[in-house]
Scaffold this motif. Structure first.
Motif, PDB file in Angstrom:
ATOM      1  N   GLY A 142     -11.635   1.082  -4.779  1.00  0.00           N
ATOM      2  CA  GLY A 142     -11.918   0.235  -5.292  1.00  0.00           C
ATOM      3  C   GLY A 142     -12.457  -0.919  -5.968  1.00  0.00           C
ATOM      4  O   GLY A 142     -12.415  -1.560  -6.408  1.00  0.00           O
ATOM      5  N   GLN A 155       2.369   1.028  -3.813  1.00  0.00           N
ATOM      6  CA  GLN A 155       1.026   2.452  -4.607  1.00  0.00           C
ATOM      7  C   GLN A 155       0.710   3.599  -4.138  1.00  0.00           C
ATOM      8  O   GLN A 155       0.804   4.279  -5.118  1.00  0.00           O
ATOM      9  CB  GLN A 155       0.524   1.005  -4.400  1.00  0.00           C
ATOM     10  CG  GLN A 155       0.966  -0.340  -5.076  1.00  0.00           C
ATOM     11  CD  GLN A 155      -0.718  -1.228  -5.138  1.00  0.00           C
ATOM     12  OE1 GLN A 155      -0.646  -1.809  -6.136  1.00  0.00           O
ATOM     13  NE2 GLN A 155      -1.820  -0.921  -4.690  1.00  0.00           N
ATOM     14  N   ILE A 158      -8.681   5.498 -10.626  1.00  0.00           N
ATOM     15  CA  ILE A 158      -7.430   4.501  -9.959  1.00  0.00           C
ATOM     16  C   ILE A 158      -6.198   5.340 -10.598  1.00  0.00           C
ATOM     17  O   ILE A 158      -6.249   6.180 -12.127  1.00  0.00           O
ATOM     18  CB  ILE A 158      -7.374   3.181 -10.291  1.00  0.00           C
ATOM     19  CG1 ILE A 158      -7.732   2.611 -10.876  1.00  0.00           C
ATOM     20  CG2 ILE A 158      -8.674   2.669  -9.331  1.00  0.00           C
ATOM     21  CD1 ILE A 158      -7.724   1.110 -11.051  1.00  0.00           C
ATOM     22  N   CYS A 212      -4.954   2.377  -4.808  1.00  0.00           N
ATOM     23  CA  CYS A 212      -4.185   2.212  -6.293  1.00  0.00           C
ATOM     24  C   CYS A 212      -5.235   3.701  -6.339  1.00  0.00           C
ATOM     25  O   CYS A 212      -5.115   4.325  -7.595  1.00  0.00           O
ATOM     26  CB  CYS A 212      -5.079   1.230  -6.964  1.00  0.00           C
ATOM     27  SG  CYS A 212      -3.789  -0.540  -6.923  1.00  0.00           S
ATOM     28  N   CYS A 213      -6.381   4.241  -5.492  1.00  0.00           N
ATOM     29  CA  CYS A 213      -6.908   5.315  -5.989  1.00  0.00           C
ATOM     30  C   CYS A 213      -6.268   6.307  -5.756  1.00  0.00           C
ATOM     31  O   CYS A 213      -5.491   6.685  -5.401  1.00  0.00           O
ATOM     32  CB  CYS A 213      -7.692   5.029  -4.863  1.00  0.00           C
ATOM     33  SG  CYS A 213      -9.383   3.492  -5.100  1.00  0.00           S
ATOM     34  N   TRP A 229      -3.560  -7.581 -10.607  1.00  0.00           N
ATOM     35  CA  TRP A 229      -4.731  -8.027  -9.426  1.00  0.00           C
ATOM     36  C   TRP A 229      -5.498  -9.120  -9.371  1.00  0.00           C
ATOM     37  O   TRP A 229      -6.254  -9.494  -8.559  1.00  0.00           O
ATOM     38  CB  TRP A 229      -5.369  -6.588  -8.629  1.00  0.00           C
ATOM     39  CG  TRP A 229      -4.398  -5.923  -8.120  1.00  0.00           C
ATOM     40  CD1 TRP A 229      -3.552  -4.240  -8.556  1.00  0.00           C
ATOM     41  CD2 TRP A 229      -3.738  -6.155  -6.535  1.00  0.00           C
ATOM     42  NE1 TRP A 229      -2.542  -3.904  -7.702  1.00  0.00           N
ATOM     43  CE2 TRP A 229      -3.042  -4.775  -6.340  1.00  0.00           C
ATOM     44  CE3 TRP A 229      -4.278  -6.800  -5.725  1.00  0.00           C
ATOM     45  CZ2 TRP A 229      -1.926  -4.781  -4.906  1.00  0.00           C
ATOM     46  CZ3 TRP A 229      -2.841  -7.269  -4.428  1.00  0.00           C
ATOM     47  CH2 TRP A 229      -2.076  -5.853  -3.860  1.00  0.00           C
ATOM     48  N   CYS A 275       0.144   1.155  -9.532  1.00  0.00           N
ATOM     49  CA  CYS A 275      -0.920  -0.135  -9.406  1.00  0.00           C
ATOM     50  C   CYS A 275      -0.518  -1.059 -10.122  1.00  0.00           C
ATOM     51  O   CYS A 275      -0.948  -1.018 -11.256  1.00  0.00           O
ATOM     52  CB  CYS A 275      -2.666  -0.032  -9.917  1.00  0.00           C
ATOM     53  SG  CYS A 275      -4.236  -0.464  -9.138  1.00  0.00           S
ATOM     54  N   CYS A 308       3.742  -0.165 -10.905  1.00  0.00           N
ATOM     55  CA  CYS A 308       4.521  -0.019 -10.435  1.00  0.00           C
ATOM     56  C   CYS A 308       6.600   0.400 -11.121  1.00  0.00           C
ATOM     57  O   CYS A 308       6.671   1.351 -10.585  1.00  0.00           O
ATOM     58  CB  CYS A 308       5.191  -0.829  -9.123  1.00  0.00           C
ATOM     59  SG  CYS A 308       2.980   0.024  -7.964  1.00  0.00           S
ATOM     60  N   VAL A 335      -9.282  -3.552  -6.608  1.00  0.00           N
ATOM     61  CA  VAL A 335      -8.136  -3.210  -6.311  1.00  0.00           C
ATOM     62  C   VAL A 335      -8.155  -3.053  -4.940  1.00  0.00           C
ATOM     63  O   VAL A 335      -9.082  -2.464  -4.450  1.00  0.00           O
ATOM     64  CB  VAL A 335      -7.528  -1.987  -7.484  1.00  0.00           C
ATOM     65  CG1 VAL A 335      -7.887  -2.364  -8.284  1.00  0.00           C
ATOM     66  CG2 VAL A 335      -8.251  -0.798  -7.425  1.00  0.00           C
ATOM     67  N   ALA A 346      -3.225  -2.155 -13.292  1.00  0.00           N
ATOM     68  CA  ALA A 346      -4.125  -3.062 -12.056  1.00  0.00           C
ATOM     69  C   ALA A 346      -4.567  -4.353 -12.519  1.00  0.00           C
ATOM     70  O   ALA A 346      -5.428  -5.171 -11.780  1.00  0.00           O
ATOM     71  CB  ALA A 346      -5.551  -1.702 -12.537  1.00  0.00           C
ATOM     72  N   ASP A 356       0.713  -1.096  -0.275  1.00  0.00           N
ATOM     73  CA  ASP A 356      -0.044   0.032   0.050  1.00  0.00           C
ATOM     74  C   ASP A 356       0.789   1.567   0.177  1.00  0.00           C
ATOM     75  O   ASP A 356       0.547   2.168  -0.340  1.00  0.00           O
ATOM     76  CB  ASP A 356      -0.775   0.005   1.036  1.00  0.00           C
ATOM     77  CG  ASP A 356      -1.703  -1.146   1.430  1.00  0.00           C
ATOM     78  OD1 ASP A 356      -2.534  -1.545   0.020  1.00  0.00           O
ATOM     79  OD2 ASP A 356      -2.875  -1.403   2.197  1.00  0.00           O
TER      80      ASP A 356
END
Length: 289
Positions: A201, A148, A216, A186-187, A162, A154, A221, A182, A159, A145
């Protein structure tokens, strides 16, 4: 003792206590890292169930504290005792391992530059493995967390990574409320919100790709980390060079201290007082036997 001899001895003492101070900081930092690691494991109940250490599918961040702290504790302790007691074996032990670490740092830097694509693939694999274990460990979850949120990303490359997690994948048989979603990290952040919406998410990946970017961070990353390195290349290079120079300076001072100690010992044993002391020891040894 002549002025030159006294001056040489004084320099050796300064170097000795500088080396001792360097090592005691190294030792205390290592002890602090081990203490933090043990506290974290105690909070998670790992110490009461040792077998759970190997149950986690991803990386337990506490391992970093334990391994790095343990190595620093052992090396720092050896360096402290070696400098204080002028024990050449312990000083050489510390210096050899510090030299190995210095060599590994240089090697890692060269290999990371030469094999950039391989490093990127390994980083992608590492992140995806930890995405799978996201809900298995609270420390790992907090680390992902934080990553991100800090890099506004994300997943490893997006995304959809995930989908690898059993709670967030979009399969029809997934009963989780987080299905096709997610993590909240990620938001995109709304500056007007004081309280974090941990459900922001939910169901977000069920929306079209063109709409997802409104809710998001859609960048992965790995690309964001590469961009961060490029933007902060001077800072990163400066830190690595500074650490390397500090290690190199220590090795040079240790070698100088060892050489001065040997020379001073040789001079003291060949002065009249040194010869008298040896004669007295020889007479005492002869009398006792």
């Amino acid at each position: 003792m002549s002025g030159n001899q006294y001056k040489g001895h004084e320099v050796s003492c300064c170097i000795k206590y500088f080396i001792f101070g360097f090592n005691i900081l190294f030792w205390l930092l290592g002890m602090a890292l081990v203490g933090i690691g043990l506290w974290a494991w105690s909070e998670k109940g790992v110490l009461s169930n040792i077998s759970s250490i190997t149950d986690l599918g991803g990386l337990d961040p506490v391992w970093l504290f334990m391994v790095v702290g343990g190595v620093m504790f052992i090396l720092g302790f050896a360096g402290c005792i070696g400098a204080l007691r002028e024990n050449t074996f312990l000083l050489k032990f510390f210096s050899v391992f510090l030299g190995i670490i210095f060599f590994l740092e240089l090697t890692t830097g060269v290999l990371a530059f030469v094999f950039k694509d391989w490093i990127k693939d390994q980083l992608n694999l590492f992140i995806n493995n930890n995405i799978r274990a996201y809900r298995d460990d609270i420390d790992l979850q907090n680390l992902i967390d934080f990553t991100q949120e800090y890099w506004e990303c994300c997943g490893a490359f997006g995304a959809d990574d995930w989908n690898l997690n059993i709670y967030f994948n979009c399969t029809d048989g997934n009963p989780s409320r987080e299905k096709c979603g997610v993590p909240f990290s990620c938001c995109t952040k709304d500056p007007a919100e004081d309280v974090i919406n941990t459900q922001c998410g939910y169901d977000i990946r069920a929306k079209p790709d063109s709409e997802q970017k409104d809710y998001i961070n859609v960048k992965g990353c790995v690309p964001q980390f590469e961009k961060w390195l490029q933007d902060n290349l001077t800072l990163v290079a400066g830190i690595f060079i500074g650490v390397a120079l500090l290690q190199f300076l220590y090795l040079m001072l240790k070698q100088h201290f060892h050489s001065n100690s040997s020379i001073f010992e040789h001079i003291s044993l060949n002065t009249p007082s040194g010869r008298i002391g040896r004669m007295n020891n020889d007479h005492l040894h002869h009398f006792l036997h």
